[in-house]
Scaffold this active site. Structure first.
Site, PDB file in Angstrom:
ATOM      1  CB  CYS A 115      13.572   6.650   3.198  1.00  0.00           C
ATOM      2  SG  CYS A 115      15.347   6.609   2.935  1.00  0.00           S
ATOM      3  N   GLY A 116      13.767  10.269   3.138  1.00  0.00           N
ATOM      4  CA  GLY A 116      14.056  11.379   2.249  1.00  0.00           C
ATOM      5  C   GLY A 116      15.242  11.126   1.353  1.00  0.00           C
TER       6      GLY A 116
END
Length: 274
Positions: A115-116
């Site tokens: 999850c950037g």
């Protein structure tokens, strides 16, 4: 080793044959850290050095700024089913007139797999509350000093030698002198323990020192090292993407796979010299 290890019967298989034997296991027990009666966290740890663990956790989580924020620490008189003390609760009292520097929240695991956006938020939060300007620390470490420190740390891993089941962390000077080594089931706890030792010694700013870790380096390890002000973290195994991003933006040098004759310096490599 007292509370650190226990013996357990095992059926060992080797070369297609089995035999009965006794294995030595690392003890894993919960430690509850309370601050002025309120639970800060419960972590599974290798018993021992509990005050170091509590102090290191409170410092790296931004709850306290130094050992001067603390008045007293004590083990609560909790007992197990056998009626004997468990020493599994540490009660910490703030110094008179002081309050925690941030709200007390339970320890939360951080998902960093892919999850950037979440990762960026975590790094941004870390940078906003760093108490030390790590990018201004001009301390350099030779690769040979880092390797010597890791070798000396390995020699002092008594519980690992007996069980093969714990991690270690250490603090070193630029010339590779090992100041302290701590072992624990959790690599983050081992890091908290060495930082807590430094706090008890009157050092809350670890500028000029290196942090060694016997495992991989994830975001949590970098977060703790950055909160304590170390300019260098060197680990035996790999580093994660978020750990590298956090180290780079915090001005911290992160070295992975430090296993002679190789090492991968992934951020701010100018602090590591030949």
């Amino acid at each position: 080793m007292g509370r650190l290890t226990r013996r357990a019967p095992a059926q060992q298989w080797r070369g297609g044959e089995s035999q009965r034997r006794v294995d030595t296991l690392a003890v894993e027990e919960p430690l509850e850290i309370r601050l002025s009666g309120e639970v800060v966290t419960v972590t599974m740890r290798l018993p021992g050095d509990d005050f170091d663990l509590a102090l290191g956790h409170l410092l790296t989580e931004g709850v306290i700024a130094s050992g001067e924020d603390i008045a007293t620490m004590m083990h609560c008189t909790d007992t197990g089913d056998d009626g004997l003390p468990t020493y599994n609760v540490v009660e910490v009292a703030m110094a008179p007139g002081l309050l925690p520097r941030r709200p007390l929240v339970g320890r939360a695991e951080i998902a960093t797999g892919g999850c950037g956006i979440c990762g960026t938020v975590q790094v941004d939060e870390l940078l906003t509350r760093l108490p030390h300007a790590i990018d201004r620390d001009r301390t350099t470490f030779t690769l040979s000093a880092i390797e010597a420190g890791l070798a000396a740390m390995r020699e002092r891993q008594r519980v690992f030698d007996a069980t093969g089941g714990v991690h270690a962390a250490a603090l070193i000077t630029p010339d590779g002198e090992v100041l302290v080594v701590r072992e624990d089931i959790g690599r983050h706890n081992a890091v908290d323990k060495v930082i807590g030792w430094a706090v008890r010694e009157g050092r809350s700013d670890l500028s000029g020192l290196g942090l060694l870790v016997s495992s991989r380096a994830g975001f949590e390890i970098v977060q703790k090292g950055a909160a304590a002000g170390v300019p260098l973290i060197a680990c035996v195994s790999a580093a994660s993407t978020l750990a590298v991003e956090a180290a780079d933006r915090a001005g911290l040098t992160l070295a992975a796979f430090v296993r002679p004759p190789r090492a991968s310096v992934l951020s701010h490599p100018d602090r590591v010299t030949s």
